[in-house]
Design an enzyme around this catalytic site. Structure first.
Site, PDB file in Angstrom:
ATOM      1  N   SER A  76       0.957  -1.187  -0.107  1.00 50.28           N
ATOM      2  CA  SER A  76      -0.105  -0.016   0.086  1.00 50.28           C
ATOM      3  C   SER A  76       0.898   1.161   0.118  1.00 50.28           C
ATOM      4  O   SER A  76       1.935   1.208   0.325  1.00 50.28           O
ATOM      5  CB  SER A  76      -0.883  -0.085   1.249  1.00 50.28           C
ATOM      6  OG  SER A  76      -1.567   1.075   1.359  1.00 50.28           O
ATOM      7  N   TYR A  90      -2.518  -0.980  10.046  1.00 57.07           N
ATOM      8  CA  TYR A  90      -2.257  -1.031   8.602  1.00 57.07           C
ATOM      9  C   TYR A  90      -0.963  -0.573   8.183  1.00 57.07           C
ATOM     10  O   TYR A  90      -0.352  -1.182   7.476  1.00 57.07           O
ATOM     11  CB  TYR A  90      -3.474  -0.352   7.923  1.00 57.07           C
ATOM     12  CG  TYR A  90      -3.534  -0.401   6.547  1.00 57.07           C
ATOM     13  CD1 TYR A  90      -4.505  -1.519   5.911  1.00 57.07           C
ATOM     14  CD2 TYR A  90      -3.148   0.575   5.595  1.00 57.07           C
ATOM     15  CE1 TYR A  90      -4.668  -1.650   4.656  1.00 57.07           C
ATOM     16  CE2 TYR A  90      -3.337   0.169   4.154  1.00 57.07           C
ATOM     17  CZ  TYR A  90      -3.970  -0.656   3.766  1.00 57.07           C
ATOM     18  OH  TYR A  90      -4.314  -1.015   2.244  1.00 57.07           O
TER      19      TYR A  90
END
Length: 188
Positions: A76, A90
């Site tokens: 990401s 995350y």
């Protein structure tokens, strides 16, 4: 384990594994330190990082034996640019994906195995619903779309085996991170 059974089934049918794409991504809705629970942390780590590791671990023996293979790990933008919006679980897991991919290349290149980290910015997928304030339909229309990610994966898969693209960043042209629009509301 489940991933080992999947590898066994693939090998029984196709006799080899040439490519593995790992694309797991969840996040906690309550994601910042002041509201993140240890259970939510564990869920994100188990899916985003442990699941990826177990899949890679399962295919490496086959790829070593056949002297080649490609592993594409979807990380990401948050793996390089952590933010309050994405939260510590995350951020940490997607940074971990980068480290695992680098480790694959470091340890397995002599076997002809190559790995790529794919780092998407905002992609219009259902994970956006877990944000404290989900983006509007209009905002999602300007984001990277799932089919764009498919084309990026296809590009990586079509590169000759002598070539390793270690990282590929794919972001929307209107990158809301650059213009300061993507922020997280305070948890309290």
């Amino acid at each position: 384990m489940l991933w080992d059974l999947a590898v066994d089934k693939i090998l029984a049918k196709h006799k080899r594994i040439d490519i593995l794409i790992t694309s797991a991504g969840i996040n906690a809705t309550k994601r910042n330190f002041d509201v993140l629970t240890t259970d939510a942390w564990d869920d994100v780590v188990n899916i985003n990082l442990n699941g990826l590791f177990y899949c890679v671990h399962s295919v490496l023996p086959t790829m070593r034996a056949q002297k080649g293979g490609l592993i594409i790990n979807v990380s990401s933008w948050a793996g390089l640019h952590p933010s309050k919006l994405t939260g510590p679980a995350y951020n940490a897991t997607k940074r971990g994906v980068l480290a695992l991919t680098e480790s694959i290349n470091t340890e397995e290149c002599a076997y002809g195995i190559r790995a790529s980290s794919l780092l998407p910015g905002e992609v219009a997928t259902p994970i956006l619903e877990k944000r404290p304030v989900p983006p509007t339909t209009e905002q999602r229309a300007r984001m990277v779309q799932p089919e764009d990610m498919g084309k990026a994966i296809l590009f990586l898969a079509q590169m000759p085996s002598r070539t390793c693209i270690n990282q590929m960043i794919v972001s929307p042209t209107l990158n809301r991170h650059f213009i300061g629009v993507v922020t997280a509301p305070l948890s309290k």
